[in-house]
Design an enzyme around this catalytic site. Sequence first.
Site, PDB file in Angstrom:
ATOM      1  N   GLY A 288       7.005   8.451  -7.887  1.00 39.27           N
ATOM      2  CA  GLY A 288       6.865   7.828  -9.251  1.00 39.27           C
ATOM      3  C   GLY A 288       5.521   7.115  -9.795  1.00 39.27           C
TER       4      GLY A 288
ATOM      5  N   SER B   2      -1.049   0.664   6.363  1.00 40.99           N
ATOM      6  CA  SER B   2      -1.881   0.028   5.565  1.00 40.99           C
ATOM      7  C   SER B   2      -2.995  -0.551   6.707  1.00 40.99           C
ATOM      8  CB  SER B   2      -1.352  -0.947   4.920  1.00 40.99           C
ATOM      9  OG  SER B   2      -2.324  -1.914   4.288  1.00 40.99           O
TER      10      SER B   2
ATOM     11  N   TYR C  33       4.534  -7.831   4.629  1.00 39.73           N
ATOM     12  CA  TYR C  33       4.102  -6.574   4.561  1.00 39.73           C
ATOM     13  C   TYR C  33       3.190  -6.061   5.675  1.00 39.73           C
ATOM     14  CZ  TYR C  33       1.343  -2.894   2.102  1.00 39.73           C
ATOM     15  OH  TYR C  33       0.796  -1.520   1.755  1.00 39.73           O
TER      16      TYR C  33
HETATM   17  N1  LIG Z   1      -2.233   0.906  -3.026  1.00 41.26           N
HETATM   18  C1  LIG Z   1      -3.070   0.291  -1.774  1.00 41.26           C
HETATM   19  O1  LIG Z   1      -4.115  -0.329  -1.703  1.00 41.26           O
HETATM   20  C2  LIG Z   1      -2.223   0.458  -0.575  1.00 41.26           C
HETATM   21  C3  LIG Z   1      -2.886   0.038   0.616  1.00 41.26           C
HETATM   22  C4  LIG Z   1      -2.159   0.578   1.653  1.00 41.26           C
HETATM   23  C5  LIG Z   1      -1.110   1.161   1.687  1.00 41.26           C
HETATM   24  N2  LIG Z   1      -0.557   1.429   0.544  1.00 41.26           N
HETATM   25  C6  LIG Z   1       0.920   2.084   0.863  1.00 41.26           C
HETATM   26  O2  LIG Z   1       0.950   3.103   0.173  1.00 41.26           O
HETATM   27  C7  LIG Z   1       2.326   3.476  -0.307  1.00 41.26           C
HETATM   28  C8  LIG Z   1       2.421   3.774  -1.834  1.00 41.26           C
HETATM   29  O3  LIG Z   1       1.836   2.726  -2.678  1.00 41.26           O
HETATM   30  P1  LIG Z   1       1.129   2.678  -4.209  1.00 41.26           P
HETATM   31  O4  LIG Z   1      -0.186   1.943  -3.893  1.00 41.26           O
HETATM   32  O5  LIG Z   1       1.256   3.960  -4.746  1.00 41.26           O
HETATM   33  O6  LIG Z   1       2.273   1.732  -4.818  1.00 41.26           O
HETATM   34  P2  LIG Z   1       2.891   1.832  -6.280  1.00 41.26           P
HETATM   35  O7  LIG Z   1       3.593   0.514  -6.355  1.00 41.26           O
HETATM   36  O8  LIG Z   1       1.988   2.346  -7.287  1.00 41.26           O
HETATM   37  O9  LIG Z   1       4.124   3.074  -5.770  1.00 41.26           O
HETATM   38  C9  LIG Z   1       5.144   2.788  -5.128  1.00 41.26           C
HETATM   39  C10 LIG Z   1       6.202   3.635  -5.568  1.00 41.26           C
HETATM   40  O10 LIG Z   1       7.577   3.291  -4.521  1.00 41.26           O
HETATM   41  C11 LIG Z   1       8.746   3.325  -5.198  1.00 41.26           C
HETATM   42  N3  LIG Z   1       9.581   2.635  -4.491  1.00 41.26           N
HETATM   43  C12 LIG Z   1       9.568   1.144  -4.279  1.00 41.26           C
HETATM   44  N4  LIG Z   1      10.719   0.939  -3.576  1.00 41.26           N
HETATM   45  C13 LIG Z   1      11.426   2.074  -3.409  1.00 41.26           C
HETATM   46  C14 LIG Z   1      12.501   2.227  -2.635  1.00 41.26           C
HETATM   47  N5  LIG Z   1      13.580   1.207  -2.080  1.00 41.26           N
HETATM   48  N6  LIG Z   1      13.172   3.611  -2.535  1.00 41.26           N
HETATM   49  C15 LIG Z   1      12.332   4.434  -3.317  1.00 41.26           C
HETATM   50  N7  LIG Z   1      11.283   4.414  -4.068  1.00 41.26           N
HETATM   51  C16 LIG Z   1      10.634   3.132  -3.991  1.00 41.26           C
HETATM   52  C17 LIG Z   1       8.187   2.376  -6.528  1.00 41.26           C
HETATM   53  O11 LIG Z   1       9.250   2.740  -7.472  1.00 41.26           O
HETATM   54  C18 LIG Z   1       6.968   3.391  -6.924  1.00 41.26           C
HETATM   55  O12 LIG Z   1       7.064   4.546  -7.455  1.00 41.26           O
HETATM   56  C19 LIG Z   1       3.160   2.248  -0.065  1.00 41.26           C
HETATM   57  O13 LIG Z   1       3.772   2.452   1.231  1.00 41.26           O
HETATM   58  C20 LIG Z   1       2.060   1.190   0.085  1.00 41.26           C
HETATM   59  O14 LIG Z   1       2.407   0.180   0.881  1.00 41.26           O
HETATM   60  C21 LIG Z   1      -1.022   1.262  -0.512  1.00 41.26           C
END
Ligand SMILES: NC(=O)c1ccc[n+]([C@@H]2O[C@H](COP(=O)([O-])OP(=O)(O)OC[C@H]3O[C@@H](n4cnc5c(N)ncnc54)[C@H](O)[C@@H]3O)[C@@H](O)[C@H]2O)c1
Length: 245
Positions: free
Chosen positions: A13, A140, A153
């Site tokens: 989402g 990450s 985290y």
């Molecule tokens: N943005 C960054 O800099 C970054 C860096 C490294 C890793 N990540 C990883 O990438 C992935 C995506 O992150 P993002 O930046 O797109 O974050 P985001 O917050 O934009 O999206 C995360 C999504 O996960 C959903 N979510 C949360 N808990 C949930 C659950 N219990 N069940 C189902 N859905 C759930 C949320 O509703 C949201 O839609 C994550 O695992 C994050 O740790 C992100």
Amino acid sequence: MLAGKIALITGAGSGIGRAACQILSREGAQIIAADQNESNAAQTIELLSGSHHLSVSMDVSNSSTISQALSSIQSDVSAPPNVLVNCAGITRDEFFLKMSEKQFQEVFDVNLKGTFLVSQAVCRNLVEAKLSGSIINIASIVGRTGNMGQANYAATKAGVEAFTKSVAQELAGFSIRVNTIIPGFIDTPMTSTVPDKVKQKFQHLIPLKRFGKPEEIAEVISFLASDRSSYVTGTSILVTGGLAT
Ligand SMILES: NC(=O)c1ccc[n+]([C@@H]2O[C@H](COP(=O)([O-])OP(=O)(O)OC[C@H]3O[C@@H](n4cnc5c(N)ncnc54)[C@H](O)[C@@H]3O)[C@@H](O)[C@H]2O)c1
């Protein structure tokens, strides 16, 4: 590149999960967008062309919502998903000495236990149906380097990488590949709350001098989902703009 693939993406989402849905569907995959925020997952589906994609409500930390979602998928889709992108993730940042058990547990339950639960459910279906598959887990850079305020985290993301390597060894005999992508700092709602000062500090350290875009992670997800990566399993790919570990 992904015709014939049925891709289940958690955390679909928002951010990287949403971008993965867009790029994988562009490459011909049928998309199942899963998120605990069902209306956001449905909005992701509206961005895609074609009417065969669907959204489901799923809390990855809760095995009964995973079973319910997979049963509802079974009634709508001809075969079990053969691509899984474990993208759902959360942060609950706090300095270690102040971190509550709840803050630790919530992050553990979604990021690490959630990856375990959804992977296990999807892989059991694939093994039963004697189908090959590709599982892509999102860790990450912080899981490699550590980060102030992110002991919870960072520990879960290091765990995701170790989990991936172990499961890849167990599932290779079933033609299921399992890999990790290690993003650096990516512009998504997750990082939108990072203060500008801190962002600038990180940007300065990144050789490409900018945060990544969610699509830049999604392109690598697409490669790992495809048969072009048929000899790649149990590994981790850094997508960090050159930030090394
Ligand atoms: N943005 C960054 O800099 C970054 C860096 C490294 C890793 N990540 C990883 O990438 C992935 C995506 O992150 P993002 O930046 O797109 O974050 P985001 O917050 O934009 O999206 C995360 C999504 O996960 C959903 N979510 C949360 N808990 C949930 C659950 N219990 N069940 C189902 N859905 C759930 C949320 O509703 C949201 O839609 C994550 O695992 C994050 O740790 C992100």
